[in-house]
Design an enzyme around this catalytic site. Structure first.
Site, short mmCIF file in Angstrom:
data_model
loop_
_atom_site.label_atom_id
_atom_site.label_comp_id
_atom_site.label_asym_id
_atom_site.label_seq_id
_atom_site.Cartn_x
_atom_site.Cartn_y
_atom_site.Cartn_z
CG HIS A 143 -0.26 0.11 2.54
ND1 HIS A 143 -0.15 -0.93 3.41
CD2 HIS A 143 0.35 1.16 3.13
CE1 HIS A 143 0.50 -0.55 4.48
NE2 HIS A 143 0.83 0.73 4.34
P1 TYD Z 1 -1.65 -2.49 7.59
O1 TYD Z 1 -1.20 -1.07 7.68
O2 TYD Z 1 -2.35 -2.91 6.34
O3 TYD Z 1 -0.41 -3.47 7.85
P2 TYD Z 1 0.82 -3.84 6.85
O4 TYD Z 1 1.08 -2.67 6.00
O5 TYD Z 1 1.94 -4.15 7.79
O6 TYD Z 1 0.51 -5.04 6.07
O7 TYD Z 1 -2.55 -2.79 8.86
C1 TYD Z 1 -3.04 -4.09 9.16
C2 TYD Z 1 -4.35 -3.96 9.90
O8 TYD Z 1 -4.18 -3.25 11.13
C3 TYD Z 1 -5.42 -3.19 9.12
O9 TYD Z 1 -6.64 -3.85 9.34
C4 TYD Z 1 -5.46 -1.84 9.77
C5 TYD Z 1 -5.04 -2.11 11.19
N1 TYD Z 1 -4.29 -0.97 11.81
C6 TYD Z 1 -4.88 -0.24 12.82
O10 TYD Z 1 -6.02 -0.49 13.25
N2 TYD Z 1 -4.17 0.78 13.40
C7 TYD Z 1 -2.91 1.10 12.97
O11 TYD Z 1 -2.29 2.04 13.52
C8 TYD Z 1 -2.33 0.35 11.89
C9 TYD Z 1 -0.96 0.66 11.36
C10 TYD Z 1 -3.06 -0.68 11.35
#
Ligand code: TYD
Length: 139
Positions: free
Chosen positions: A52
């Site tokens: 992303h």
């Molecule tokens: P995501 O940012 O997609 O993780 P990565 O980039 O490491 O794969 O986040 C994973 C999940 O966690 C998504 O459902 C959103 C949630 N999340 C929160 O609720 N709060 C936060 O501060 C972050 C970073 C993620």
């Protein structure tokens, strides 16, 4: 065009034969106020995460333990940065497509972020990301 160097040195001091201590301060060592800290742990070796970009969020990524490759793509150029040293941080201050590749089990990825969690700040589709940066570029 090649991307700029995004790594910064995190202050790290040896503490008398009992390890080291690293630190950074908002607005001094990194160019933003910190509103959120999050960290990712228990990721199996070989796993990739991320996929992303963020529209406005600024972040400092660091890895106090383990080995993780951070791939940053600005639509023209892809940069792979190995995080395996607590004194190295990656400053992301523009929309970049990122992927994180866990090379070692138990590696911890920590992030200091400039804003609260906001799902609307995410772009989770690569083509949408390319459209977004092209539109931003003509502003
Ligand atoms: P995501 O940012 O997609 O993780 P990565 O980039 O490491 O794969 O986040 C994973 C999940 O966690 C998504 O459902 C959103 C949630 N999340 C929160 O609720 N709060 C936060 O501060 C972050 C970073 C993620």
């Amino acid at each position: 065009m090649k991307q700029k160097n995004r790594t910064i040195k995190i202050n790290t001091i040896p503490t008398d034969g009992s390890g080291s201590l690293s630190f950074f301060e908002a607005n001094r060592d990194i160019p933003f106020e910190i509103k959120r800290i999050y960290f990712i742990s228990n990721v199996p070796e070989g796993k990739k995460r991320g996929f992303h970009a963020h529209k406005t969020l600024k972040q400092l990524l660091f890895c106090p333990y383990g080995e993780i490759i951070i791939s940053l793509d600005n639509g023209n150029d892809k940069q792979d940065i190995l995080l395996n040293d607590p004194s190295i941080g990656i400053l992301i201050d523009e929309p970049l497509w990122r992927e994180m590749h866990w090379l070692k089990e138990s590696s911890a990825l920590c992030v200091a972020a400039s804003d609260y969690y906001d799902p609307n700040d995410y772009i989770r589709d690569y083509n949408e990301y390319l459209n977004y940066i092209n539109l931003e570029g003509v502003k």
